[in-house]
Design an enzyme around this catalytic site. Structure first.
Site, mmCIF file in Angstrom:
data_model
loop_
_atom_site.group_PDB
_atom_site.id
_atom_site.type_symbol
_atom_site.label_atom_id
_atom_site.label_comp_id
_atom_site.label_asym_id
_atom_site.label_seq_id
_atom_site.Cartn_x
_atom_site.Cartn_y
_atom_site.Cartn_z
ATOM 1 N N LYS A 29 0.871 -1.169 0.000
ATOM 2 C CA LYS A 29 0.000 0.000 0.000
ATOM 3 C C LYS A 29 0.912 1.224 0.000
ATOM 4 C CE LYS A 29 -3.886 2.193 2.327
ATOM 5 N NZ LYS A 29 -3.510 3.519 1.929
ATOM 6 N N ARG A 57 -8.729 11.327 -7.891
ATOM 7 C CA ARG A 57 -9.980 10.831 -7.315
ATOM 8 C C ARG A 57 -11.071 11.873 -7.354
ATOM 9 N NH1 ARG A 57 -9.264 7.736 -1.696
ATOM 10 N NH2 ARG A 57 -11.349 8.461 -1.204
ATOM 11 N N PHE A 67 -1.801 -0.924 -10.360
ATOM 12 C CA PHE A 67 -2.365 -2.127 -9.727
ATOM 13 C C PHE A 67 -3.644 -2.665 -10.360
ATOM 14 C CE2 PHE A 67 -3.350 1.541 -6.952
ATOM 15 C CZ PHE A 67 -4.732 1.567 -7.067
ATOM 16 N N ARG A 92 -17.272 1.163 -2.184
ATOM 17 C CA ARG A 92 -16.368 0.716 -1.109
ATOM 18 C C ARG A 92 -16.856 -0.666 -0.701
ATOM 19 N NH1 ARG A 92 -13.275 4.079 2.262
ATOM 20 N NH2 ARG A 92 -14.353 5.940 1.585
#
Ligand code: AMP
Length: 583
Positions: A273, A293, A364, A440
């Site tokens: 991360k 974002r 990723f 999420r």
């Protein structure tokens, strides 16, 4: 459509705080909007004039709105400022002063929502010197033909603070209610706890529609398009468009490795991360776009990244998900997000900054590849494609470090390695999960060392005294519950007095000042826009704040210019954290 219909809607919406009632009111309005040609009126419901993917903002300051109000009503600016100090809301001042205008009548005006959109959009086009007068005229033109209630909402829209509390969730549900096929009518109701709807004859169908509307919105970030297609029953036509930004998938926390395996299955993939900021890299015939974002295209600010993408990713078109991290050019040590965040908004001396604060892209995920939408494919398959098209180029662009394992021990070793190398922790990801933009959902989970922090939004601030006079030095922060921001505490430590020592009061003050909507002595209210990370020692129940909680020893640790207010910590997450810590 007459603007008075919108003003009436805003009045109704502000008369209730209950989401279900808001949904009902809004759905009735959408039924009227269905008949209108221009569905972009829907943007005004959230106080906007463009789809959410558009970076342009109305951005009118308090001073300019006061000037325009003075021009429209004939009142002196000093009188307007005086009233503003008394009422604390320029919308109310506009309402008051318009109602006492001689020519004002009770009959509705000719102002249309389309005209409001046209003038407000023109405001965005004007930039630079000599445009102030033009802007004032455009605003005054609207205010002159507005009724008192219309003037109230015009002023609030200009200042970016409608105060009617509707957001994504309520709008989505209202679209479902308004566009649900007649034989499957969804009616918002108070009756059924939890679900929020009393379903008509086919509960499943309405639920599906709700998911489809949300998915279409996450894919397009455009409520006018979603509404139009939902009315026509053609939501499936909304597909990924490499020209436009998408909402990224988000990751909840895992308690530990066992929890991660329990929730994601065995084996799963663990990745480093990285402590940077999210970047969605889009490529098509028109070139390369880099979205944050917040859906801003930052390709201009990152010419280095554009170059690495060209050199190291082989494909005609794609949408790739990644984390951008900064490092010290001499020591090659990774730098915390705060240090590189200045690159996001930088408009000048970009090349200088590229050298001073270089960036490494850690890739990723891939969502779209050479004309094919990949989001429904399992993560492992998407990753195989990534491996094929990416050339690893350390310190420029590479695949995120990862392992696939079923062993807690191995995962823990990988985690320790990540921390030793200066990263934040690891992400655990399900090997067969799809990608869900904007959700999420828990297809991936983050594991970090005991992180006691929340992302919160600043809603109020207070000027300091003595050495700190002139700076806003204490910040009231809020969490999110549905579409409302609920206060949870005040933060005044963590920032520096000298800018060279790190994130300073001065820098945060500069960001907050243009957002001020109300002043009350030393305290100001600001548009809820600036997201910050706050660390704390523990959470307490507290009647002082609307959230019902307060943070002990809160500390301002990061300014998150890359984050949206819709992504901040929710009240439910804070409750969960409180339960966890007290059990
Ligand atoms: P947090 O910021 O604590 O909510 O953690 C989630 C964020 O970590 C994501 O939104 C990404 O910006 C970032 N991140 C860093 N490394 C990865 C990774 N390997 N996979 C996914 N997200 C990552």
């Amino acid at each position: 459509m007459k603007y008075s219909q919108l003003a009436e809607l805003y009045e109704k919406l502000s008369s209730t705080t209950k989401s279900l009632e808001k949904t009902d009111i809004l759905a009735k309005f959408l039924n009227k909007l269905k008949k209108e040609q221009d569905k972009s009126i829907i943007y005004l419901l959230k106080g906007k004039i463009f789809p959410d993917y558009d970076e342009s903002e109305i951005g009118i300051s308090l001073q300019l709105t006061i000037k325009a109000l003075s021009k429209a009503t004939g009142y002196q600016e000093t009188k307007i400022v005086e009233e503003f100090k008394l009422l604390g809301d320029l919308g109310k001042v506009a309402e008051l002063l318009t109602s006492s205008k001689e020519q004002s009548t009770l009959s509705s005006t000719k102002l249309t929502a389309e005209k409001v959109l046209i003038n407000l959009r023109k405001l965005v086009e004007f930039e630079g010197k000599g445009t102030v007068e033009k802007k004032i005229s455009l605003i005054a033109e609207l205010l002159t033909s507005a009724s008192p209630t219309e003037a109230k909402y015009l002023a609030r829209t200009l200042l970016g603070n409608l105060r009617i509390g509707i957001g994504e969730g309520v709008l989505r549900d209202a679209i479902v209610v308004a566009c649900c096929p007649k034989d499957n009518k969804a009616i918002p109701s108070k009756g059924r706890e939890g679900s929020g709807f009393s379903w008509g004859c086919d509960e499943e169908k309405v639920k599906q529609l709700k998911e489809q509307v949300q998915e279409a919105y996450n894919t397009s970030n455009d409520f006018a398009l979603v509404f139009e297609k939902a009315c026509q029953g053609k939501l499936k036509e909304i597909v990924i468009d490499t020209e436009k930004p998408l909402k990224v998938m988000l990751y909840p926390k895992a308690d530990d490795f066992q929890d991660a395996f329990d929730r994601l299955g065995k084996p799963c993939i663990f990745e480093y991360k990285y402590d940077g900021f999210r970047m969605l890299i889009h490529k098509n015939n028109n070139g390369i776009k880099l979205f944050t974002r917040r859906l801003d295209n930052v390709a201009k600010q990152f010419p280095d990244v554009v170059k690495y993408v060209k050199e190291n990713i082989k494909a005609e078109s794609f949408i790739i998900d990644s984390e951008a991290i900064g490092y010290d050019p001499k020591t090659k040590k990774f730098l915390p997000f705060q240090t590189i965040s200045q690159r996001i908004k930088r408009k000048y001396d970009i090349e200088k900054l590229v050298k001073k604060l270089p960036i490494e892209i850690n890739v990723f995920d891939i969502l779209y590849y050479n004309g094919e939408n990949l989001i429904k494919k399992p993560f492992e398959k998407r990753h195989e494609i990534l491996k094929k098209i990416i050339k690893n180029d350390k310190y420029h662009l590479k695949l995120a470090e990862q392992i696939k394992t079923s062993s807690e021990k191995e995962a823990e070793e990988f985690y320790n390695k990540a921390l030793e190398e200066g990263h934040e922790g690891v992400m655990a990801k399900s090997i067969d999960a799809p990608y869900k933009p904007g959700s999420r959902i828990g297809y991936g989970l983050k594991i970090k060392p005991q992180d006691q922090d929340f992302d919160l939004v600043i809603v109020k601030a207070e000027y300091g005294t003595g050495k700190r006079a002139g700076w806003l030095t204490s910040y009231t922060v809020a969490c999110l519950q549905q579409d409302q921001f609920l206060e949870i505490g005040k933060v005044s430590t963590g920032l520096k007095e000298k800018p060279e020592e790190g994130l300073s009061f001065e820098e945060v003050t500069k960001k907050l000042k243009p957002l001020i909507t109300k002043e009350n002595g030393r305290e100001v209210e600001v548009k809820p826009k600036i997201v910050i990370t706050v660390t704390y020692q523990n959470i307490q129940k507290s009647p002082t704040y609307k959230s019902g909680f307060a943070l002990r020893f809160p500390r301002f640790t990061r300014l998150r210019l890359d984050r949206n207010t819709e992504d901040i910590t929710t009240l439910a997450e804070i409750e969960k954290e409180y339960q966890r810590a007290n059990n």
